[in-house]
Design a protein around this motif. Structure first.
Motif, PDB file in Angstrom:
ATOM      1  N   VAL A  74       0.865  -1.182   0.000  1.00 53.11           N
ATOM      2  CA  VAL A  74       0.000   0.000   0.000  1.00 53.11           C
ATOM      3  C   VAL A  74       0.905   1.237   0.000  1.00 53.11           C
ATOM      4  N   ASP A  75       0.887   1.975  -1.082  1.00 54.18           N
ATOM      5  CA  ASP A  75       1.809   3.094  -1.257  1.00 54.18           C
ATOM      6  C   ASP A  75       1.215   4.440  -0.874  1.00 54.18           C
ATOM      7  N   SER A  76      -0.069   4.481  -0.558  1.00 52.28           N
ATOM      8  CA  SER A  76      -0.703   5.756  -0.219  1.00 52.28           C
ATOM      9  C   SER A  76      -1.830   5.523   0.765  1.00 52.28           C
ATOM     10  N   GLU A  77      -2.290   6.600   1.389  1.00 52.75           N
ATOM     11  CA  GLU A  77      -3.433   6.506   2.290  1.00 52.75           C
ATOM     12  C   GLU A  77      -4.709   6.289   1.490  1.00 52.75           C
ATOM     13  N   GLY A  78      -5.654   5.622   2.117  1.00 56.05           N
ATOM     14  CA  GLY A  78      -6.940   5.416   1.476  1.00 56.05           C
ATOM     15  C   GLY A  78      -7.410   3.987   1.607  1.00 56.05           C
ATOM     16  N   VAL A  79      -8.470   3.661   0.874  1.00 50.94           N
ATOM     17  CA  VAL A  79      -9.062   2.328   0.938  1.00 50.94           C
ATOM     18  C   VAL A  79      -8.675   1.540  -0.313  1.00 50.94           C
ATOM     19  N   TYR A  80      -8.072   0.375  -0.091  1.00 49.02           N
ATOM     20  CA  TYR A  80      -7.759  -0.567  -1.159  1.00 49.02           C
ATOM     21  C   TYR A  80      -8.834  -1.651  -1.157  1.00 49.02           C
ATOM     22  N   TRP A  81      -9.227  -2.116  -2.350  1.00 47.65           N
ATOM     23  CA  TRP A  81     -10.296  -3.101  -2.459  1.00 47.65           C
ATOM     24  C   TRP A  81      -9.768  -4.367  -3.123  1.00 47.65           C
ATOM     25  N   VAL A  82      -9.814  -5.488  -2.387  1.00 45.00           N
ATOM     26  CA  VAL A  82      -9.374  -6.779  -2.903  1.00 45.00           C
ATOM     27  C   VAL A  82     -10.599  -7.565  -3.361  1.00 45.00           C
ATOM     28  N   GLU A  83     -10.514  -8.144  -4.558  1.00 48.84           N
ATOM     29  CA  GLU A  83     -11.670  -8.820  -5.138  1.00 48.84           C
ATOM     30  C   GLU A  83     -11.254 -10.168  -5.725  1.00 48.84           C
ATOM     31  N   VAL A  84     -12.141 -11.158  -5.549  1.00 49.11           N
ATOM     32  CA  VAL A  84     -11.933 -12.494  -6.100  1.00 49.11           C
ATOM     33  C   VAL A  84     -13.098 -12.811  -7.033  1.00 49.11           C
ATOM     34  N   MET A  85     -12.767 -13.270  -8.245  1.00 51.41           N
ATOM     35  CA  MET A  85     -13.784 -13.607  -9.246  1.00 51.41           C
ATOM     36  C   MET A  85     -13.538 -15.022  -9.752  1.00 51.41           C
ATOM     37  N   GLN A  86     -14.618 -15.723 -10.066  1.00 51.70           N
ATOM     38  CA  GLN A  86     -14.479 -17.020 -10.721  1.00 51.70           C
ATOM     39  C   GLN A  86     -15.454 -17.102 -11.898  1.00 51.70           C
ATOM     40  N   GLN A  87     -15.237 -18.090 -12.760  1.00 53.58           N
ATOM     41  CA  GLN A  87     -16.118 -18.333 -13.891  1.00 53.58           C
ATOM     42  C   GLN A  87     -17.145 -19.398 -13.502  1.00 53.58           C
TER      43      GLN A  87
END
Length: 345
Positions: free
Chosen positions: A169-182
């Motif tokens: 994480v290089d900056s302040e704020g909210v990071y969003w991690v997402e997982v997708m499948q087929q």
């Protein structure tokens, strides 16, 4: 070639072990301590947060699976008894907290989860490296993982030799991690959770580190925001297409009636059945929320949805919404349809 987008409902996330899910058709939902905590936090706030703020609240409460719904009910209501005795398997978990001295309660329901993070913290220091594993990841079909940064950049994540994922994480704020499948119904989001850099959940609710959001209340305002974002990224703007608006309206209406969130659906009809002939590259985003603002905000915090919005392959777009109603609630189903080239109007 065809390009398919993805669908998003209201996704929330947890940071503690889940109780074993009930077997479908055999036992009623299992009570989860983290959902009790989420229900208490909602009661303390006095309102149900929307969009990304709801995801941040859930993560800080310890829940990181999907949420089926949040309801305010009388403690002795028939609806409550019905939900808690449901043995269909549609509801796997629930949590409860008091809402008022009169006996009203907050009820939070959640379906069974397919994937969840282990070893991740909801808040980290700026410039820290985030590392976690994903239980259930290897059982998914063609899974993909990505993270969206506060600058709305999208970074693909891959497991290392030990099966862990990581990013800095290089900056302040909210990071969003997402997982997708087929799936048989097309691309499906299985998990979306926030990691706050340089602050806590309270900083998000105060506005100091607010998640990416929107003030758009109509398709026209959404297109303006989308084109502004594309221009900031050096990507050509999208032109509104009446034909694609019609396609999006058909899809939104069919999805609202059927209750489906699938891109490929025999009942609701698939995008490729509605697209004009001659268009070979196209995509679709499906969002749900309590109006256009929330549905669009949820798309903005979803890395895979955002990637579809920012694709340079597309030059045209159509947008529409329809209201989906159930016995206890309603949501707006918003559909965005993207295509290359010129669409015959």
């Amino acid at each position: 070639m065809k390009s398919m987008g993805i669908c998003l409902s209201l996704f929330i996330i947890v940071l503690s072990a889940l109780p074993a899910p009930p077997a479908a058709g055999q036992v009623p939902p299992v009570r989860a301590a983290s959902l009790d905590s989420l229900a208490r936090d909602i009661s303390t706030l006095g309102y149900i947060p929307s969009g990304g703020e709801f995801a941040v609240l859930a993560a800080s409460s310890g829940w990181f699976g999907l949420i089926s719904g949040v309801r305010l009910l009388p403690g002795n209501s028939a609806e409550l008894a019905e939900l808690l005795e449901d043995t269909t398997g549609e509801q796997a978990y629930y949590g409860i907290s008091t809402w008022s001295p009169g006996g009203d309660i907050v009820l939070v329901n959640a379906p069974a989860v397919t994937c969840w993070p282990v070893g991740v913290r909801p808040s980290v220091a700026e410039n820290e490296t985030v590392s976690f594993s994903l239980e259930g990841y290897w059982q998914l079909r063609k899974p993909e993982v990505a993270v969206g940064t506060p600058e709305m950049e999208i970074i693909d994540l891959y497991p290392d030799s030990s099966g862990r994922f990581g990013f800095r994480v290089d900056s302040e704020g909210v990071y969003w991690v997402e997982v997708m499948q087929q799936t048989e119904g097309g691309p499906s989001i299985e998990l979306l959770f926030p990691i706050i850099s340089g602050g806590e959940a309270a900083d998000v609710f105060s506005g100091r580190l607010g998640p990416t959001g929107s003030s758009a209340g109509s398709p026209e305002e959404i297109l303006d925001e989308l084109n502004t974002l594309r221009a900031q990224k050096g990507i050509p703007e999208l032109s509104r297409s009446a034909m694609l608006d019609w396609v999006a309206a058909c899809r939104a209406g069919n999805l609202a009636i059927s209750g489906s969130v699938n891109h490929i659906d025999r009942v609701a009809g698939s995008l490729d059945q509605l697209m004009p002939p001659g268009i070979r590259v196209y995509g679709e985003n499906i969002g749900k929320g309590r109006g256009y603002q929330e549905a669009w905000s949820m798309i903005l915090i979803s890395p895979f949805h955002l990637r579809t919005c920012l694709s340079g392959e597309y030059t045209r777009v159509g947008l529409a919404g329809a209201v989906e109603c159930s016995s206890y609630q309603w949501q707006l189903v918003m559909v965005q349809v993207f295509s290359e080239g010129t669409v015959t109007e």
